[in-house]
Design an enzyme around this catalytic site. Structure first.
Site, PDB file in Angstrom:
ATOM      1  N   HIS A   1       0.194  -0.535 -10.055  1.00 43.61           N
ATOM      2  CA  HIS A   1      -0.599  -1.456  -9.233  1.00 43.61           C
ATOM      3  C   HIS A   1      -1.012  -2.686 -10.044  1.00 43.61           C
ATOM      4  O   HIS A   1      -2.181  -3.064 -10.103  1.00 43.61           O
ATOM      5  CB  HIS A   1      -1.834  -0.758  -8.662  1.00 43.61           C
ATOM      6  CG  HIS A   1      -2.295  -1.355  -7.359  1.00 43.61           C
ATOM      7  ND1 HIS A   1      -2.686  -0.576  -6.288  1.00 43.61           N
ATOM      8  CD2 HIS A   1      -2.419  -2.643  -6.952  1.00 43.61           C
ATOM      9  CE1 HIS A   1      -3.044  -1.375  -5.281  1.00 43.61           C
ATOM     10  NE2 HIS A   1      -2.887  -2.630  -5.677  1.00 43.61           N
TER      11      HIS A   1
ATOM     12  N   GLU B   1      -2.329   7.336  -5.434  1.00 47.56           N
ATOM     13  CA  GLU B   1      -2.578   6.644  -6.705  1.00 47.56           C
ATOM     14  C   GLU B   1      -4.020   6.701  -7.175  1.00 47.56           C
ATOM     15  O   GLU B   1      -4.297   6.500  -8.360  1.00 47.56           O
ATOM     16  CB  GLU B   1      -2.145   5.180  -6.608  1.00 47.56           C
ATOM     17  CG  GLU B   1      -3.014   4.314  -5.722  1.00 47.56           C
ATOM     18  CD  GLU B   1      -2.581   2.848  -5.751  1.00 47.56           C
ATOM     19  OE1 GLU B   1      -3.406   2.013  -6.119  1.00 47.56           O
ATOM     20  OE2 GLU B   1      -1.427   2.558  -5.402  1.00 47.56           O
TER      21      GLU B   1
ATOM     22  N   ASP C   1       4.945  -0.460  -6.845  1.00 51.99           N
ATOM     23  CA  ASP C   1       3.749  -0.845  -7.584  1.00 51.99           C
ATOM     24  C   ASP C   1       2.531  -0.128  -7.028  1.00 51.99           C
ATOM     25  O   ASP C   1       1.425  -0.281  -7.538  1.00 51.99           O
ATOM     26  CB  ASP C   1       3.545  -2.368  -7.523  1.00 51.99           C
ATOM     27  CG  ASP C   1       2.440  -2.845  -8.460  1.00 51.99           C
ATOM     28  OD1 ASP C   1       2.437  -2.440  -9.633  1.00 51.99           O
ATOM     29  OD2 ASP C   1       1.560  -3.611  -8.005  1.00 51.99           O
TER      30      ASP C   1
ATOM     31  N   ARG D   1       0.849  -1.188   0.000  1.00 48.73           N
ATOM     32  CA  ARG D   1       0.000   0.000   0.000  1.00 48.73           C
ATOM     33  C   ARG D   1       0.883   1.235   0.000  1.00 48.73           C
ATOM     34  O   ARG D   1       1.891   1.297   0.706  1.00 48.73           O
ATOM     35  CB  ARG D   1      -0.942   0.018   1.219  1.00 48.73           C
ATOM     36  CG  ARG D   1      -2.096  -0.968   1.151  1.00 48.73           C
ATOM     37  CD  ARG D   1      -3.088  -0.603   0.059  1.00 48.73           C
ATOM     38  NE  ARG D   1      -4.242  -1.495  -0.005  1.00 48.73           N
ATOM     39  CZ  ARG D   1      -4.323  -2.563  -0.769  1.00 48.73           C
ATOM     40  NH1 ARG D   1      -3.297  -2.904  -1.540  1.00 48.73           N
ATOM     41  NH2 ARG D   1      -5.413  -3.299  -0.789  1.00 48.73           N
TER      42      ARG D   1
END
Length: 339
Positions: A299, A267, A262, A238
């Site tokens: 992600h 985001e 990622d 996260r």
């Protein structure tokens, strides 16, 4: 069909719709999909539905849950493992069920974390572009041997444990931190240690823990100062685990030698959408992009055929079983039937 649940899926991409609609259980629900994220402006789209199917960047705070409840929604079915975007206490007080997919193909995310490590280290993304242009010069592509390096894994749940098993094959020295040590990993030679020791000793640190009040910004100015110079940090968990401002400063001073992300703290405004013809307004993200030793993916750690199939199956099972009064307690964060 009797007891057929009306489901509103938010943040729905084409691959979500395909994996759900092609599953055999899809015939037992009435699914409506929306590409938009769930927030205060879009919550009204779920009017007269029984279930909201949400993803990682959908907003499910107390006010939105209250609105959903008034519209007839009784079940929040998360198609992900994390639930930091849900006000669990508010859901309980409203008598709303909250389910999730606690462990879908953990190897998918673990393999992506390893991909970020190897790509950053051996610079294969840069080598690919050089060779395509006829440049076979090796200057600037120097990496290090992963064998015998100290690798720190923060969180040894399903994904962290999968990464440990992968890294054990490289002959790494594995340091782990988790309040609940895994005996199976200890049998692999893993050393469970304090977070402080892990930060100070390891060449590579990979984050695989949930985001909560205790873990928020665990990578910050203080923790970074305790790390090795040139440390590699990987985050496929996260975005809020990392204080992005502190990380940018650490990149500028070479404290961080490699950064693989990622996920990103902000985001929700960027990921899962095409912004290629726009000017990105997030100056912090754009600053991260300027560093040659930063690798960011959008992600996609979960994004395998196997994971999508399992996410659809478990989410549909959660929806159908709850409607039938036989919910799996291991998948439900809140189940009003238990009250």
């Amino acid at each position: 069909m009797e007891n057929c649940q009306r489901v509103a899926m938010f943040s729905a991409q084409a691959y979500d719709i395909k994996s759900f609609s092609q599953h055999t259980l899809s015939s037992q629900v009435n699914l409506t999909s929306f590409e938009t994220t769930l927030n205060a402006n879009t919550a009204a789209l779920s009017q007269d539905t029984d279930v909201v199917c949400a993803f990682v960047n959908d907003q499910l705070d107390a006010a939105i849950l209250e609105q959903l409840k008034q519209q007839g929604v009784g079940h929040i079915a998360l198609r992900c493992a994390g639930y930091n975007n849900v006000d669990i206490d508010a859901a309980k007080s409203l008598g709303m069920a909250v389910s999730r997919v606690p462990a879908y193909s953990p190897e998918a995310v673990a393999e992506h974390a390893l991909t970020l490590m190897m790509t950053l280290n051996r610079k294969t993304h840069k080598a690919y572009n050089r060779v395509r242009e006829g440049n076979f010069n090796l200057n600037g592509l120097l990496g290090f041997t992963l064998h015998d390096k100290k690798i720190g894994v923060v969180g040894t749940g399903h994904i962290g444990a999968a990464l440990v098993r992968l890294l054990s094959g490289f002959g790494c020295q594995l340091y782990c931190y988790d309040p609940y040590p895994n005996p199976e990993l200890e049998n692999l030679g893993v050393q469970y240690t304090s977070l402080e020791t892990l930060f100070s000793e390891c060449h590579v640190i990979s984050l695989h823990c949930p985001l909560n009040e205790q873990s928020y910004h665990m990578i910050n100015q203080d923790s970074l100062s305790a790390m090795r110079d040139g440390v590699m940090i990987i985050n496929t968990s996260r975005g809020g685990l990392i204080d992005t401002g502190a990380v940018i400063n650490a990149l500028k001073t070479h404290k961080i030698g490699y950064l693989g992300l990622d996920v990103y703290e902000m985001e929700s405004e960027l990921f899962f959408r095409d912004h290629s013809s726009e000017i990105i307004q997030d100056d912090v993200f754009e600053r991260l992009q300027t560093f040659h030793n930063v690798l960011i993916t959008g992600h996609q750690g979960f994004f395998t055929v196997e994971a999508l199939t399992e996410i659809a199956e478990v989410t549909l099972q959660n929806i159908i079983h709850f409607a039938q009064g036989k919910a799996d307690k291991n998948r439900f964060l809140v189940n009003p039937m238990d009250s």
